[in-house]
Scaffold this motif. Structure first.
Motif, mmCIF file in Angstrom:
data_model
loop_
_atom_site.group_PDB
_atom_site.id
_atom_site.type_symbol
_atom_site.label_atom_id
_atom_site.label_comp_id
_atom_site.label_asym_id
_atom_site.label_seq_id
_atom_site.Cartn_x
_atom_site.Cartn_y
_atom_site.Cartn_z
ATOM 1 N N ASN A 39 2.628 -3.837 -11.114
ATOM 2 C CA ASN A 39 2.732 -4.729 -12.278
ATOM 3 C C ASN A 39 2.056 -6.062 -11.950
ATOM 4 N N SER A 40 2.275 -7.064 -12.763
ATOM 5 C CA SER A 40 1.512 -8.309 -12.633
ATOM 6 C C SER A 40 1.845 -9.107 -11.388
ATOM 7 N N HIS A 41 2.975 -8.856 -10.744
ATOM 8 C CA HIS A 41 3.309 -9.600 -9.518
ATOM 9 C C HIS A 41 3.521 -8.677 -8.310
ATOM 10 N N PHE A 42 3.424 -7.364 -8.527
ATOM 11 C CA PHE A 42 3.603 -6.400 -7.434
ATOM 12 C C PHE A 42 2.408 -5.454 -7.464
ATOM 13 N N ARG A 43 1.388 -5.802 -6.699
ATOM 14 C CA ARG A 43 0.143 -5.040 -6.712
ATOM 15 C C ARG A 43 0.208 -3.934 -5.654
ATOM 16 N N VAL A 44 -0.265 -2.750 -6.017
ATOM 17 C CA VAL A 44 -0.153 -1.588 -5.142
ATOM 18 C C VAL A 44 -1.520 -0.941 -4.953
ATOM 19 N N TYR A 45 -1.935 -0.814 -3.690
ATOM 20 C CA TYR A 45 -3.155 -0.097 -3.334
ATOM 21 C C TYR A 45 -2.777 1.305 -2.835
ATOM 22 N N THR A 46 -3.759 2.213 -2.819
ATOM 23 C CA THR A 46 -3.541 3.546 -2.252
ATOM 24 C C THR A 46 -4.366 3.718 -0.985
ATOM 25 N N ASN A 47 -3.918 4.658 -0.133
ATOM 26 C CA ASN A 47 -4.574 4.907 1.148
ATOM 27 C C ASN A 47 -4.237 6.346 1.574
ATOM 28 N N PRO A 48 -5.210 7.121 2.020
ATOM 29 C CA PRO A 48 -4.900 8.488 2.456
ATOM 30 C C PRO A 48 -4.334 8.586 3.867
ATOM 31 N N ASP A 49 -4.292 7.468 4.604
ATOM 32 C CA ASP A 49 -3.912 7.483 6.020
ATOM 33 C C ASP A 49 -2.402 7.285 6.179
ATOM 34 N N VAL A 50 -1.648 8.369 6.031
ATOM 35 C CA VAL A 50 -0.186 8.305 6.139
ATOM 36 C C VAL A 50 0.238 7.826 7.519
ATOM 37 N N VAL A 51 -0.354 8.376 8.558
ATOM 38 C CA VAL A 51 0.042 8.038 9.934
ATOM 39 C C VAL A 51 -0.200 6.553 10.210
ATOM 40 N N VAL A 97 0.856 -1.186 0.000
ATOM 41 C CA VAL A 97 0.000 0.000 0.000
ATOM 42 C C VAL A 97 0.895 1.240 0.000
ATOM 43 N N VAL A 98 0.457 2.261 -0.727
ATOM 44 C CA VAL A 98 1.134 3.557 -0.685
ATOM 45 C C VAL A 98 0.170 4.581 -0.103
ATOM 46 N N ALA A 99 0.672 5.422 0.778
ATOM 47 C CA ALA A 99 -0.180 6.416 1.448
ATOM 48 C C ALA A 99 0.414 7.802 1.277
ATOM 49 N N SER A 100 -0.456 8.756 1.044
ATOM 50 C CA SER A 100 -0.047 10.159 0.963
ATOM 51 C C SER A 100 -1.257 11.023 1.248
ATOM 52 N N ASN A 101 -1.015 12.214 1.760
ATOM 53 C CA ASN A 101 -2.094 13.182 1.916
ATOM 54 C C ASN A 101 -2.521 13.764 0.570
ATOM 55 N N CYS A 102 -1.704 13.539 -0.444
ATOM 56 C CA CYS A 102 -1.997 14.011 -1.800
ATOM 57 C C CYS A 102 -2.351 12.805 -2.665
ATOM 58 N N LYS A 103 -3.574 12.731 -3.130
ATOM 59 C CA LYS A 103 -4.015 11.607 -3.948
ATOM 60 C C LYS A 103 -3.162 11.467 -5.205
ATOM 61 N N GLU A 104 -2.822 12.597 -5.812
ATOM 62 C CA GLU A 104 -2.036 12.560 -7.049
ATOM 63 C C GLU A 104 -0.681 11.893 -6.830
ATOM 64 N N ASN A 105 -0.011 12.228 -5.723
ATOM 65 C CA ASN A 105 1.293 11.627 -5.444
ATOM 66 C C ASN A 105 1.177 10.148 -5.107
ATOM 67 N N ALA A 106 0.121 9.770 -4.385
ATOM 68 C CA ALA A 106 -0.100 8.345 -4.099
ATOM 69 C C ALA A 106 -0.289 7.569 -5.392
ATOM 70 N N GLU A 107 -1.039 8.134 -6.310
ATOM 71 C CA GLU A 107 -1.292 7.445 -7.581
ATOM 72 C C GLU A 107 -0.052 7.430 -8.472
ATOM 73 N N LYS A 108 0.799 8.457 -8.375
ATOM 74 C CA LYS A 108 2.077 8.431 -9.094
ATOM 75 C C LYS A 108 2.928 7.261 -8.611
ATOM 76 N N ALA A 109 3.001 7.100 -7.292
ATOM 77 C CA ALA A 109 3.768 5.985 -6.726
ATOM 78 C C ALA A 109 3.167 4.649 -7.133
ATOM 79 N N GLN A 110 1.848 4.572 -7.105
ATOM 80 C CA GLN A 110 1.160 3.357 -7.532
ATOM 81 C C GLN A 110 1.521 3.011 -8.972
ATOM 82 N N ASP A 111 1.487 4.013 -9.859
ATOM 83 C CA ASP A 111 1.793 3.789 -11.267
ATOM 84 C C ASP A 111 3.246 3.367 -11.486
ATOM 85 N N LEU A 112 4.166 3.915 -10.689
ATOM 86 C CA LEU A 112 5.570 3.558 -10.830
ATOM 87 C C LEU A 112 5.821 2.079 -10.551
ATOM 88 N N PHE A 113 5.158 1.550 -9.526
ATOM 89 C CA PHE A 113 5.499 0.215 -9.032
ATOM 90 C C PHE A 113 4.583 -0.910 -9.502
#
Length: 345
Positions: free
Chosen positions: A170-182, A152-168
């Protein structure tokens, strides 16, 4: 495709660099060790941290922070927690504001007790929107072998969380987003304490019942402190909470479990650390969390007993006896309080 800098070439940084390279990004890794840099550039390997693994030709290495940061479109920080501020201060002169910083470190700064995102924000003078946290059940040894992994990737900025999601992703490394950084950050850090305890329990041959209880009550401690510090309760039931807790407490790859196991067998802490040869984040995290819980007046009995074993020479078996001998209480005080009137009828 993007150019991504991965700062510090340990096992986790190298595994994530491999995911990025597989996704056809240009990856440059920074290390202060010139021999490690030469090995990665000439032999495409990192034998100290991931023996027997051939690295992608898309990954290059450098000992120059300026070179690592030049024209980079994202930064992945994989420094140990105790060295994070020093590493970020070296990066600071070359950092371009607005470039997402993705940190993958699980722990607190020892003296200040700050979370890693707070250290990064403080050192780089960032807004919290610029920092992304990546966490979850993910051993480097399995990620590098392309075993199915979910984080999971978390950021207070949705755009940055989704950038990180897009970077990583793939078919064997699945990435979710979450707004709860803490919550994501604390779940990843605090589970290392419980992993030490799980290893200690196994080292004492206490069996599956004891370890199951330790994981369950350990999660209650994580959530209790995490919610007090601002995390969401649902996050601790997710990948960076129970997911990371399970894998770190049960896997042969877990440094924290291995360290706890040796301590449970009676080996002194100095000998354990010398044998491990790599950072065991749970040890420093136990010390920091004990202080944080004391400051906030939060009850954390497992953390307290582990602190006494690690730093006050308490016998592991006595620590377990003291845990089992605590006064009677409810499993979940909040549920009991909300249902007290009905229960008393």
């Amino acid at each position: 495709m993007s150019k991504v800098a991965v700062i510090v070439a340990g096992s986790w940084g190298t595994a994530l660099a491999s995911v990025l390279a597989e996704n056809e990004h240009e990856v440059i890794m920074w290390s202060r060790d010139e021999q490690q840099v030469d090995e990665m550039n000439i032999h495409h390997s990192n034998e100290k941290y991931l023996p027997g693994v051939k690295l992608s030709s898309r990954i290059t290495a450098t000992a120059s922070m300026e070179e690592a940061m030049l024209h980079t479109e994202a930064v992945v920080l994989a420094s140990p927690s105790h060295a994070m501020r020093q590493v970020v201060s070296q990066m600071k002169p070359y950092y371009k504001h607005g470039v997402p910083v993705i940190h993958v470190t699980k722990g607190f700064e020892p003296k200040t007790l700050l979370r890693m995102s707070e250290v990064i924000e403080d050192e780089l003078q960032l807004q919290d929107n610029d920092v992304v946290v990546l966490s979850g059940p993910s051993h480097a040894e399995e990620v590098i072998q392309k075993c199915p992994t979910t984080v999971v990737v978390a950021s207070n900025c949705k755009e940055n969380a989704e950038k990180a999601q897009d970077l990583f992703i793939n078919s064997h490394f699945r990435v979710y987003t979450n707004p709860d950084v803490v919550g994501v950050e604390l779940g990843g850090a605090l589970k290392n304490i419980i992993a030490l305890g799980a290893g200690l329990s196994d080292g004492l041959n206490f069996g599956d019942n004891a370890k199951a209880a330790l994981l369950t009550r350990g999660l209650a401690e994580i959530a209790r402190l995490g919610m007090t510090m601002g995390g969401d309760s649902l996050t601790f039931a997710g990948l960076s909470g129970i997911g990371d807790l399970i894998v770190t407490c049960t896997s042969k790859h877990s440094r924290n479990w291995r360290a706890g196991y040796m301590i449970g067998q009676g080996k002194p802490l100095d000998e354990v650390l010398e044998h491990m040869g790599m950072v065991v984040e749970g040890i420093k995290t136990t010390e920091a969390t004990y202080q944080i819980a004391s400051n906030l007046d939060i009850e954390m009995p497992i953390t307290t007993q582990l602190f006494q074993v690690l730093f006050q020479n308490k016998a592991p078996k006595l620590a377990v006896e003291d845990l089992m001998g605590r006064g009677r209480t409810h499993e979940n005080e909040e549920i009991v309080k909300s249902n007290l009137s009905a229960w008393s009828l």
